[in-house]
Design a protein around this motif. Structure first.
Motif, PDB file in Angstrom:
ATOM      1  N   THR A   1       0.851  -1.081  -0.192  1.00 51.00           N
ATOM      2  CA  THR A   1      -0.091   0.349  -0.047  1.00 51.00           C
ATOM      3  C   THR A   1       0.719   1.379   0.292  1.00 51.00           C
ATOM      4  O   THR A   1       0.347   1.868  -0.584  1.00 51.00           O
ATOM      5  CB  THR A   1      -1.416   0.182   1.227  1.00 51.00           C
ATOM      6  N   GLU A   2       1.710   1.335   0.433  1.00 52.37           N
ATOM      7  CA  GLU A   2       2.869   2.465   0.951  1.00 52.37           C
ATOM      8  C   GLU A   2       3.519   2.944  -0.782  1.00 52.37           C
ATOM      9  O   GLU A   2       3.495   3.766  -1.187  1.00 52.37           O
ATOM     10  CB  GLU A   2       3.738   1.902   1.561  1.00 52.37           C
ATOM     11  N   LYS A   3       3.953   1.609  -1.319  1.00 51.91           N
ATOM     12  CA  LYS A   3       4.666   1.594  -2.747  1.00 51.91           C
ATOM     13  C   LYS A   3       3.000   2.003  -3.586  1.00 51.91           C
ATOM     14  O   LYS A   3       3.378   2.962  -4.532  1.00 51.91           O
ATOM     15  CB  LYS A   3       5.133   0.060  -3.284  1.00 51.91           C
ATOM     16  N   ALA A   4       1.781   1.886  -3.884  1.00 49.04           N
ATOM     17  CA  ALA A   4       0.646   1.909  -4.228  1.00 49.04           C
ATOM     18  C   ALA A   4       1.348   4.254  -4.352  1.00 49.04           C
ATOM     19  O   ALA A   4       0.484   4.551  -5.358  1.00 49.04           O
ATOM     20  CB  ALA A   4      -0.408   1.405  -4.265  1.00 49.04           C
ATOM     21  N   ASN A   5       0.865   3.898  -2.295  1.00 51.82           N
ATOM     22  CA  ASN A   5       0.668   5.840  -2.243  1.00 51.82           C
ATOM     23  C   ASN A   5       1.519   6.412  -3.256  1.00 51.82           C
ATOM     24  O   ASN A   5       1.106   7.381  -3.263  1.00 51.82           O
ATOM     25  CB  ASN A   5      -0.148   5.695  -0.506  1.00 51.82           C
ATOM     26  N   HIS A   6       2.573   6.158  -2.990  1.00 54.66           N
ATOM     27  CA  HIS A   6       3.887   7.022  -3.442  1.00 54.66           C
ATOM     28  C   HIS A   6       4.339   6.685  -5.095  1.00 54.66           C
ATOM     29  O   HIS A   6       4.848   7.499  -5.522  1.00 54.66           O
ATOM     30  CB  HIS A   6       5.020   6.736  -2.785  1.00 54.66           C
ATOM     31  N   HIS A   7       3.366   6.075  -5.754  1.00 55.63           N
ATOM     32  CA  HIS A   7       3.842   5.666  -6.840  1.00 55.63           C
ATOM     33  C   HIS A   7       2.898   5.623  -7.516  1.00 55.63           C
ATOM     34  O   HIS A   7       1.966   4.545  -8.069  1.00 55.63           O
ATOM     35  CB  HIS A   7       4.595   4.692  -6.922  1.00 55.63           C
ATOM     36  N   ASN A   8       2.283   6.278  -8.276  1.00 56.71           N
ATOM     37  CA  ASN A   8       0.713   6.181  -9.008  1.00 56.71           C
ATOM     38  C   ASN A   8       1.384   4.953 -10.544  1.00 56.71           C
ATOM     39  O   ASN A   8      -0.405   4.991 -10.713  1.00 56.71           O
ATOM     40  CB  ASN A   8       0.864   7.829 -10.334  1.00 56.71           C
ATOM     41  N   SER A   9       2.301   5.101 -10.960  1.00 56.56           N
ATOM     42  CA  SER A   9       2.191   4.100 -11.803  1.00 56.56           C
ATOM     43  C   SER A   9       2.270   2.098 -11.312  1.00 56.56           C
ATOM     44  O   SER A   9       2.216   1.023 -12.700  1.00 56.56           O
ATOM     45  CB  SER A   9       3.718   4.193 -12.192  1.00 56.56           C
ATOM     46  N   ILE A  10       2.356   1.940 -10.152  1.00 52.11           N
ATOM     47  CA  ILE A  10       1.522   1.479  -9.478  1.00 52.11           C
ATOM     48  C   ILE A  10       0.225   0.803  -9.274  1.00 52.11           C
ATOM     49  O   ILE A  10      -0.520   2.303  -7.911  1.00 52.11           O
ATOM     50  CB  ILE A  10       2.486   0.796  -8.267  1.00 52.11           C
ATOM     51  N   ILE A  11      -0.555   0.043  -9.455  1.00 54.92           N
ATOM     52  CA  ILE A  11      -1.458   0.093  -9.396  1.00 54.92           C
ATOM     53  C   ILE A  11      -2.264  -0.748  -7.893  1.00 54.92           C
ATOM     54  O   ILE A  11      -2.048  -2.679  -8.979  1.00 54.92           O
ATOM     55  CB  ILE A  11      -2.196  -0.136 -10.850  1.00 54.92           C
ATOM     56  N   LEU A  12      -2.480  -0.685  -7.252  1.00 49.53           N
ATOM     57  CA  LEU A  12      -2.655  -2.820  -6.526  1.00 49.53           C
ATOM     58  C   LEU A  12      -4.249  -2.893  -6.356  1.00 49.53           C
ATOM     59  O   LEU A  12      -5.387  -1.489  -5.680  1.00 49.53           O
ATOM     60  CB  LEU A  12      -2.086  -1.601  -4.752  1.00 49.53           C
ATOM     61  N   ILE A  13      -4.056  -3.966  -7.055  1.00 47.13           N
ATOM     62  CA  ILE A  13      -5.223  -4.750  -6.871  1.00 47.13           C
ATOM     63  C   ILE A  13      -6.092  -5.822  -5.612  1.00 47.13           C
ATOM     64  O   ILE A  13      -5.464  -6.480  -5.918  1.00 47.13           O
ATOM     65  CB  ILE A  13      -6.427  -4.685  -7.985  1.00 47.13           C
TER      66      ILE A  13
END
Length: 420
Positions: A214-226
């Motif tokens: 979740t930290e990675k997804a919140n800090h990088h718009n290019s990562i989409i977590l589902i």
């Protein structure tokens, strides 16, 4: 119609890779000449409980039981169910494993079964090293599913999409999610036209991984977590929406989603090691070089003595960059990938393999005494139950101790408060 009954045991209603594989292979077997029964198990407090059904066991009928329940779940299965060792009964375990060694507590479970089925040569080599019983390769069915045109759950217009699908309870160390994220960010962090979709389930049950992803997804718009339970149709739609499927795994028993992406005409990138080599090669995919590592200490699920592949991240970056830059010129690889899966992993191909093996088993099954096997089964089952009871008892002792300690602490605080 063959007079042998085949009972296929699995967690058919669960959302997991092994359940998906069981559903697919059962589909291939349904058109067989045998009478085939589907027997579903549900998970209740980490125990597998047989769902109520109308399947009856006839001790006079030749019966083949296929237990498509992975080896690490057999102890929880045995707590509520029996592996029957009756005359005229033949029991098959369908297992996948990702490392060169089995935990010691799993080795004794092999003796509960007459035969082992595995999805890949990689798994076959592992189990053959532990058992003189037949270890037969029956790969997973990769079924072509036609879906009607509909709006996908995620719209990514004008984006180049890399996709990776995994279960958050299926050992992140083995799936190497960290390595994939780092590889992607190092390659495309400054390119707003490229995204990485991480599709998972059960993330909320893995607090450490939840925080990290979740930290990675919140800090990088290019990562989409589902983190959702998708239907099969929704998974296929998600695969269809991507350009390339990526897995920088350290080891796979088979690699079901890799094969599914190849069938959907996608460019697939994966570590060139383990079960995915059953269908991936230099002509139909991109194989990432690796270094073979032997673990020298326990680290989570990966135990001391396990071998695994450490993918070459620098080489992975080059492959991702090449696929992105040359995507329109890779039609031959996509076509080869689709044809590879269609030719070897279709319903007919897998169904024929299963039926052929079951016919051989049925032909050599005779009235036989299973006394020794039954005694061995009872001993193993009793041992598992004993270990479970001890663990439960120890857990109750710890809870009781914590309760007493908490009570005493509260009393001490109250006492001190009263004095001062």
């Amino acid at each position: 119609m063959e007079n042998t009954i085949v009972n296929y045991h699995a967690t058919f209603s669960k959302t997991s890779g092994i359940s998906e594989a069981a559903r697919a292979n059962f589909t291939a077997l349904k058109s067989s000449r045998f009478t085939v029964n589907q027997i579903n198990y549900i998970e209740n407090k980490r125990q597998l409980i047989r769902e109520h059904n109308n399947v009856l066991i006839d001790i006079d009928q030749k019966t083949i039981n296929i237990y498509h329940i992975n080896i690490n779940d057999i102890p929880s299965y045995i707590l509520n169910n029996k592996i029957r060792t009756l005359p005229n009964t033949y029991n098959i375990a369908y297992w996948a494993w990702e490392f060169n060694k089995l935990p010691e507590e799993f080795v004794s479970l092999i003796s509960l079964f007459d035969e082992i089925w595995v999805p890949s040569s990689f798994c076959q080599n592992i189990f053959t090293s532990y058992s003189f019983k037949p270890v037969v390769k029956i790969p997973h069915l990769i079924e072509s599913i036609e879906i009607e045109e509909s709006k996908p759950k995620i719209e990514l217009q004008n984006k180049f999409v890399f996709l990776s699908i995994f279960d958050s309870l299926s050992t992140p160390e083995r799936k190497n999610t960290d390595g994939l994220i780092q590889c992607f960010l190092d390659t495309f962090s400054t390119n707003p036209d490229v995204v990485l979709i991480l599709k998972t389930v059960n993330l909320e049950k893995n607090k450490r991984l939840y925080k990290k992803l979740t930290e990675k997804a919140n800090h990088h718009n290019s990562i989409i977590l589902i983190n959702e339970n998708y239907t099969k149709k929704e998974i296929i739609q998600l695969i269809d929406s991507c350009h390339s499927y990526v897995s920088l795994h350290r080891s796979e028993g088979f690699g079901l989603t890799l094969a599914e992406a190849m069938l959907r005409n996608k460019i697939v990138i994966g570590t060139g090691y383990s079960g995915n080599l059953e269908f991936m090669n230099a002509q139909n995919s991109f194989l990432v070089p690796y270094q073979l590592i032997t673990k020298d200490e326990d680290a989570g699920f990966i135990k001391k003595g396990y071998q695994y592949a450490e993918p070459d991240i620098d080489n992975s970056k080059k492959i991702l960059k090449f696929v992105y830059a040359n995507y329109n010129n890779l039609e031959d690889i996509k076509l080869n990938a689709k044809q590879s899966i269609e030719n070897s992993f279709s319903k007919k191909a897998i169904g024929d393999l299963m039926n052929s093996r079951l016919a051989k088993i049925s032909s050599f099954m005779k009235e036989r005494s299973n006394v020794n096997l039954a005694k061995n089964s009872e001993l193993i089952t009793e041992n598992i139950r004993l270990k479970h009871d001890i663990k439960k008892y120890e857990g109750n002792i710890i809870i009781k101790f914590k309760t007493i300690l908490k009570s005493k602490t509260q009393k001490m605080v109250a006492y001190l408060f009263f004095i001062f």
